[in-house]
Write a protein that holds these residues in place. Structure first.
Motif, PDB file in Angstrom:
ATOM      1  N   UNK A  46       0.812  -1.214   0.000  1.00  7.44           N
ATOM      2  CA  UNK A  46       0.000   0.000   0.000  1.00  7.44           C
ATOM      3  C   UNK A  46       0.849   1.270   0.000  1.00  7.44           C
ATOM      4  N   UNK A  47       1.957   1.247   0.703  1.00 10.29           N
ATOM      5  CA  UNK A  47       2.785   2.458   0.780  1.00 10.29           C
ATOM      6  C   UNK A  47       3.797   2.536  -0.349  1.00 10.29           C
ATOM      7  N   UNK A  48       3.863   1.511  -1.192  1.00 14.36           N
ATOM      8  CA  UNK A  48       4.805   1.491  -2.317  1.00 14.36           C
ATOM      9  C   UNK A  48       4.259   2.363  -3.441  1.00 14.36           C
ATOM     10  N   UNK A  49       4.938   3.469  -3.717  1.00 11.54           N
ATOM     11  CA  UNK A  49       4.470   4.366  -4.776  1.00 11.54           C
ATOM     12  C   UNK A  49       5.279   4.220  -6.060  1.00 11.54           C
ATOM     13  N   UNK A 174      -2.885  10.730  15.645  1.00 15.87           N
ATOM     14  CA  UNK A 174      -4.124  10.750  14.867  1.00 15.87           C
ATOM     15  C   UNK A 174      -3.894  11.031  13.389  1.00 15.87           C
ATOM     16  N   UNK A 175      -2.706  10.658  12.921  1.00 14.20           N
ATOM     17  CA  UNK A 175      -2.456  10.698  11.483  1.00 14.20           C
ATOM     18  C   UNK A 175      -3.382   9.694  10.791  1.00 14.20           C
ATOM     19  N   UNK A 176      -3.962  10.116   9.698  1.00 13.02           N
ATOM     20  CA  UNK A 176      -4.834   9.224   8.947  1.00 13.02           C
ATOM     21  C   UNK A 176      -6.197   9.011   9.576  1.00 13.02           C
ATOM     22  N   UNK A 238      -5.026   5.444   1.254  1.00 13.57           N
ATOM     23  CA  UNK A 238      -4.794   6.828   1.671  1.00 13.57           C
ATOM     24  C   UNK A 238      -4.343   6.877   3.123  1.00 13.57           C
ATOM     25  N   UNK A 239      -4.991   6.125   3.996  1.00 15.55           N
ATOM     26  CA  UNK A 239      -4.636   6.115   5.416  1.00 15.55           C
ATOM     27  C   UNK A 239      -3.216   5.599   5.628  1.00 15.55           C
ATOM     28  N   UNK A 240      -2.855   4.495   4.953  1.00 20.76           N
ATOM     29  CA  UNK A 240      -1.521   3.926   5.115  1.00 20.76           C
ATOM     30  C   UNK A 240      -0.448   4.918   4.696  1.00 20.76           C
ATOM     31  N   UNK A 241      -0.691   5.667   3.627  1.00 21.73           N
ATOM     32  CA  UNK A 241       0.311   6.627   3.156  1.00 21.73           C
ATOM     33  C   UNK A 241       0.420   7.832   4.081  1.00 21.73           C
ATOM     34  N   UNK A 250       6.561  13.841   2.275  1.00 25.13           N
ATOM     35  CA  UNK A 250       5.995  13.389   1.002  1.00 25.13           C
ATOM     36  C   UNK A 250       4.640  14.022   0.706  1.00 25.13           C
ATOM     37  N   UNK A 251       3.793  14.141   1.739  1.00 28.82           N
ATOM     38  CA  UNK A 251       2.425  14.620   1.525  1.00 28.82           C
ATOM     39  C   UNK A 251       2.104  15.798   2.444  1.00 28.82           C
ATOM     40  N   UNK A 252       1.316  16.725   1.940  1.00 32.34           N
ATOM     41  CA  UNK A 252       0.910  17.881   2.728  1.00 32.34           C
ATOM     42  C   UNK A 252      -0.384  17.633   3.491  1.00 32.34           C
ATOM     43  N   UNK A 253      -1.247  16.798   2.934  1.00 32.66           N
ATOM     44  CA  UNK A 253      -2.559  16.549   3.530  1.00 32.66           C
ATOM     45  C   UNK A 253      -3.193  15.349   2.846  1.00 32.66           C
TER      46      UNK A 253
END
Length: 308
Positions: A46-49, A174-176, A238-241, A250-253
Motif C-alpha cells: 500500500x505504501x509502495x508508490x 491521529x495521522x490518517x 490513503x490512510x496507510x500513506x 511526502x504529503x501535505x494533507x
C-alpha cells in the motif's frame, strides 16, 4: 438468601454487551495470529508508490523478508500492535454495535431492524472504535511498513508510542484519522450486507433459530467483505500513506495524497494491495480469510457464551 439473589439479578443487556465484547476480542486475537504475515505484505504494498507490476511488488516484499537476518522475526514484525489493535477494535466494535442495535430495537419497539438501521449502528460503532484505536494503528502501520534494520524503525510498540509522543505529539497519534473515518464506511457496508444476508436466509428458511452453520457464516462473511472491499478500499491506501514514517516529507494533507496518487499512479494506485480482475494483489487473499475467521470465531464464541 433467596431475597439476596433476587435483589441483584444480572441485566440481560449488560450480559449481552459483555458477551459481544469478549467474543469480539477472541475473534480479533485469532484472526491476527493467523493472517499477520499477509497483513504485513499488504501494508508494504500500500505504501509502495513505485510503478512495479503487482506481482513484481509482491516478489520484492517477499524477497526482502527472505533475505533479512531473521526472516521469521521480520514476518511477524509489528505483531503486538496488530494483535492489540485488532482485539481492542473487534471487542469494542461488536460491543457498541450490539448495544446500539438493542437501543434502536427498543426505540422502534421491534427487534427486526432494517437495512438502514444496520448501516447506522455499524457506522456509529466504527467511529467510536476508530477514535480509541487510531494511535495503535499508526504504530502498527509504521512497524509493518519497514524492516527492523531501518534507521528510525521502532523496536517495540512501547518505543513507538514514546517516540510519537515526544516528536509529533497528539497530532502524530491521529495521522490518517480522517481517512479512517471514511474507512468506517467499509465496515458499515460489510455489516449491513452480512446482516441482511443472514436475515434473508433465516426468513426464507422460516426459522426462528438465528444460529447458522460454519459454512453459512463463511459464505455470508466472505460475500459481504468482497462487496465492501470493492467499494471502500481506496481509503485504506490513503490512510496507510498518511501514517508512514516520512509522510511529512511526502504529503501535505489527505487531499495531497489523493492528488499525487491519481496523478502519478492513476486510478489503480488507489487499489494497491488488492485483488481485482486486472491486478493480482494480496488484499482480498488476506482480508477474505481474515473476515471468515473473525466472524466464525465471533459467532460461535457468542453463541457458546449465551447458550451454555
Amino acid at each position: 438468601m433467596k431475597e439476596t439473589n433476587e435483589s441483584t439479578p444480572q441485566s440481560p443487556l449488560f450480559h449481552g454487551v459483555t458477551v459481544d465484547a469478549v467474543a469480539g476480542l477472541a475473534a480479533g486475537c485469532a484472526t491476527t495470529l493467523i493472517v499477520h504475515p499477509l497483513d504485513l505484505i499488504k501494508v508494504r504494498l500500500q505504501i509502495d508508490d513505485s510503478h512495479r507490476s503487482p506481482m513484481g511488488g509482491i516478489a520484492n516484499v517477499v524477497r526482502d523478508l527472505r533475505h533479512s537476518q531473521r526472516p521469521l522475526q521480520e514476518i511477524y514484525r509489528g505483531l503486538m500492535p496488530n494483535l492489540v489493535g485488532n482485539t481492542v477494535s473487534w471487542g469494542s466494535y461488536f460491543m457498541w454495535y450490539e448495544y446500539l442495535k438493542d437501543k434502536m430495537g427498543d426505540f422502534y419497539g421491534r427487534k427486526d431492524l432494517r437495512f438502514a438501521d444496520y448501516l447506522v449502528c455499524s457506522g456509529a460503532s466504527g467511529c467510536l472504535t476508530a477514535l480509541f484505536t487510531n494511535p495503535i494503528w499508526v504504530v502498527k502501520t509504521r512497524m509493518l511498513s519497514t524492516a527492523s534494520t531501518y534507521q528510525d524503525a521502532y523496536k517495540s510498540m512501547s518505543q513507538g508510542f514514546r517516540q510519537i509522543a515526544r516528536n509529533e505529539g497528539m497530532r502524530g497519534f491521529y495521522r490518517g484519522f480522517l481517512a479512517s473515518l471514511f474507512g468506517v464506511g467499509h465496515g458499515a457496508i460489510q455489516i449491513m450486507f452480512y446482516e441482511e444476508m443472514k436475515r434473508y436466509y433465516v426468513g426464507q428458511a422460516n426459522s426462528n433459530d438465528q444460529k447458522l452453520s460454519t459454512p453459512q457464516y463463511i459464505t455470508f462473511s466472505a460475500a459481504s467483505k468482497i462487496g465492501a472491499s470493492l467499494i471502500m478500499y481506496p481509503s485504506q491506501v490513503i490512510r496507510s500513506r498518511l501514517q508512514r514514517y516520512d509522510a511529512d516529507n511526502v504529503y501535505l494533507s489527505m487531499r495531497d495524497v489523493i492528488a499525487k496518487t491519481a496523478r502519478q499512479e492513476g486510478i489503480l494506485g488507489f487499489y494497491k494491495g488488492r485483488l481485482t480482475p486486472l491486478r493480482i494483489l494480496p488484499n482480498l487473499v488476506r482480508v477474505v480469510p481474515a473476515t471468515c475467521v473473525t466472524f466464525v470465531v465471533y459467532e460461535h464464541t457468542r453463541s457458546y457464551m449465551r447458550y451454555t
